[in-house]
Design a protein around this motif. Structure first.
Motif, PDB file in Angstrom:
ATOM      1  N   LYS A  27       0.818  -1.225   0.000  1.00  0.00           N
ATOM      2  CA  LYS A  27       0.000   0.000   0.000  1.00  0.00           C
ATOM      3  C   LYS A  27       0.851   1.274   0.000  1.00  0.00           C
ATOM      4  O   LYS A  27       0.468   2.282  -0.572  1.00  0.00           O
ATOM      5  CB  LYS A  27      -0.902   0.040   1.239  1.00  0.00           C
ATOM      6  N   LEU A  28       1.984   1.211   0.703  1.00  0.00           N
ATOM      7  CA  LEU A  28       2.805   2.405   0.887  1.00  0.00           C
ATOM      8  C   LEU A  28       3.785   2.669  -0.247  1.00  0.00           C
ATOM      9  O   LEU A  28       4.427   3.719  -0.272  1.00  0.00           O
ATOM     10  CB  LEU A  28       3.598   2.278   2.197  1.00  0.00           C
ATOM     11  N   PRO A 160      -0.658  -2.966  10.900  1.00  0.00           N
ATOM     12  CA  PRO A 160       0.546  -2.147  10.772  1.00  0.00           C
ATOM     13  C   PRO A 160       0.359  -0.900   9.897  1.00  0.00           C
ATOM     14  O   PRO A 160       0.983   0.126  10.150  1.00  0.00           O
ATOM     15  CB  PRO A 160       1.565  -3.109  10.152  1.00  0.00           C
ATOM     16  N   SER A 161      -0.523  -0.971   8.916  1.00  0.00           N
ATOM     17  CA  SER A 161      -0.733   0.194   8.040  1.00  0.00           C
ATOM     18  C   SER A 161      -1.497   1.321   8.751  1.00  0.00           C
ATOM     19  O   SER A 161      -1.596   2.427   8.217  1.00  0.00           O
ATOM     20  CB  SER A 161      -1.460  -0.214   6.759  1.00  0.00           C
ATOM     21  N   ASP A 162      -2.000   1.051   9.958  1.00  0.00           N
ATOM     22  CA  ASP A 162      -2.692   2.071  10.744  1.00  0.00           C
ATOM     23  C   ASP A 162      -1.838   2.573  11.910  1.00  0.00           C
ATOM     24  O   ASP A 162      -2.324   3.347  12.732  1.00  0.00           O
ATOM     25  CB  ASP A 162      -4.017   1.507  11.285  1.00  0.00           C
ATOM     26  N   ASP A 163      -0.600   2.134  11.982  1.00  0.00           N
ATOM     27  CA  ASP A 163       0.328   2.536  13.037  1.00  0.00           C
ATOM     28  C   ASP A 163       1.281   3.566  12.429  1.00  0.00           C
ATOM     29  O   ASP A 163       2.112   3.233  11.583  1.00  0.00           O
ATOM     30  CB  ASP A 163       1.083   1.292  13.526  1.00  0.00           C
ATOM     31  N   ALA A 164       1.142   4.824  12.836  1.00  0.00           N
ATOM     32  CA  ALA A 164       1.897   5.918  12.215  1.00  0.00           C
ATOM     33  C   ALA A 164       3.411   5.693  12.251  1.00  0.00           C
ATOM     34  O   ALA A 164       4.109   5.980  11.269  1.00  0.00           O
ATOM     35  CB  ALA A 164       1.543   7.246  12.885  1.00  0.00           C
ATOM     36  N   VAL A 166       5.043   2.798  12.390  1.00  0.00           N
ATOM     37  CA  VAL A 166       5.374   1.719  11.448  1.00  0.00           C
ATOM     38  C   VAL A 166       5.282   2.223  10.013  1.00  0.00           C
ATOM     39  O   VAL A 166       6.149   1.928   9.185  1.00  0.00           O
ATOM     40  CB  VAL A 166       4.455   0.493  11.671  1.00  0.00           C
ATOM     41  N   VAL A 167       4.258   2.987   9.710  1.00  0.00           N
ATOM     42  CA  VAL A 167       4.085   3.537   8.358  1.00  0.00           C
ATOM     43  C   VAL A 167       5.313   4.370   7.975  1.00  0.00           C
ATOM     44  O   VAL A 167       5.860   4.211   6.878  1.00  0.00           O
ATOM     45  CB  VAL A 167       2.788   4.363   8.258  1.00  0.00           C
ATOM     46  N   ALA A 168       5.760   5.231   8.867  1.00  0.00           N
ATOM     47  CA  ALA A 168       6.928   6.070   8.578  1.00  0.00           C
ATOM     48  C   ALA A 168       8.174   5.216   8.358  1.00  0.00           C
ATOM     49  O   ALA A 168       8.934   5.436   7.393  1.00  0.00           O
ATOM     50  CB  ALA A 168       7.158   7.060   9.714  1.00  0.00           C
ATOM     51  N   GLN A 169       8.387   4.228   9.224  1.00  0.00           N
ATOM     52  CA  GLN A 169       9.585   3.392   9.109  1.00  0.00           C
ATOM     53  C   GLN A 169       9.527   2.512   7.861  1.00  0.00           C
ATOM     54  O   GLN A 169      10.526   2.362   7.154  1.00  0.00           O
ATOM     55  CB  GLN A 169       9.740   2.531  10.358  1.00  0.00           C
ATOM     56  N   LEU A 170       8.379   1.926   7.584  1.00  0.00           N
ATOM     57  CA  LEU A 170       8.242   1.050   6.428  1.00  0.00           C
ATOM     58  C   LEU A 170       8.340   1.839   5.129  1.00  0.00           C
ATOM     59  O   LEU A 170       8.918   1.361   4.148  1.00  0.00           O
ATOM     60  CB  LEU A 170       6.923   0.281   6.512  1.00  0.00           C
ATOM     61  N   THR A 171       7.817   3.049   5.118  1.00  0.00           N
ATOM     62  CA  THR A 171       7.948   3.917   3.946  1.00  0.00           C
ATOM     63  C   THR A 171       9.419   4.182   3.646  1.00  0.00           C
ATOM     64  O   THR A 171       9.855   4.147   2.491  1.00  0.00           O
ATOM     65  CB  THR A 171       7.184   5.243   4.170  1.00  0.00           C
ATOM     66  N   GLU A 172      10.192   4.404   4.698  1.00  0.00           N
ATOM     67  CA  GLU A 172      11.633   4.628   4.544  1.00  0.00           C
ATOM     68  C   GLU A 172      12.335   3.372   4.015  1.00  0.00           C
ATOM     69  O   GLU A 172      13.215   3.454   3.157  1.00  0.00           O
ATOM     70  CB  GLU A 172      12.226   5.046   5.888  1.00  0.00           C
ATOM     71  N   VAL A 173      11.926   2.206   4.508  1.00  0.00           N
ATOM     72  CA  VAL A 173      12.498   0.935   4.038  1.00  0.00           C
ATOM     73  C   VAL A 173      12.233   0.766   2.547  1.00  0.00           C
ATOM     74  O   VAL A 173      13.148   0.482   1.759  1.00  0.00           O
ATOM     75  CB  VAL A 173      11.925  -0.267   4.832  1.00  0.00           C
TER      76      VAL A 173
END
Length: 186
Positions: A27-28, A160-164, A166-173
């Motif tokens: 999604k991200l 996890p997609s609703d955890d801000a 996690v979203v920020a960290q996963l987007t960076e990954v």
């Protein structure tokens, strides 16, 4: 030109938090990045060199190799089972490490992330997966890391997609893997 990242999830459980983390990555993904979750790791037989012979390679293993070969990078999502990598993920790496000299992982950027019940978020499994990927010929992105501890409580009622955080960290990954894969894309 789109960059394709193949996502391999080390848990076969339908409600797996690592599967949910991979879904969040799909999604991200920013425009120009296609994160594709691979389905079918459960169908791949344990690696056996006796059947890894042209013409006798199991169809499930062929599909995995084709998916990896057509990807620009690989992103593994791993839980931690008894302090190490799940067998299904190790088996996938074994199949992708062959044939020797022409492995589907050869030179591909690869990163490992995940979540686990324990207080360290599965770092031992992630370290083992990075080691296996490197030996298998992948270009392991050692600086791309994400270990999310306490998955059972943290994601009990939150995807996890609703955890801000996690979203920020996963987007960076995903951005980091994209950046490394961009030069690989043909």
């Amino acid at each position: 030109m789109s960059v394709r990242i193949l996502a391999l999830v080390g848990s076969l459980r339908a409600g797996s938090h690592n599967r949910q983390l991979a879904e969040a990555a799909v999604k991200l993904a920013p425009e120009g990045v296609d994160v594709q979750m691979y389905e079918g790791l459960a169908e791949i037989p344990f690696y056996n060199e006796d059947v890894d012979v042209e013409g006798t390679v199991p169809a499930a293993a062929v599909r995995l190799r084709e998916a990896a070969a057509s990807a620009d990078a690989v992103l593994l999502f791993t839980p931690e089972y008894n302090g190490t990598i799940p067998a299904v993920l190790k088996n996938a790496i074994d199949w992708l490490s062959r044939p020797y000299g022409a492995a589907a992982l050869g030179g591909k950027p690869a990163a490992v992330v995940g979540t686990a019940f324990g207080q360290y978020g599965g770092v031992w499994a992630q370290d083992e997966a990075r080691k296996a990927l490197g030996i298998a010929g992948a270009k392991v992105l050692e600086d791309v890391k994400l270990s999310i501890p306490s998955s059972v409580t943290r994601f009990a009622e939150t995807h996890p997609s609703d955890d801000a955080e996690v979203v920020a960290q996963l987007t960076e990954v995903v951005a980091s893997v994209h950046g490394q894969a961009g030069g690989q894309a043909a």
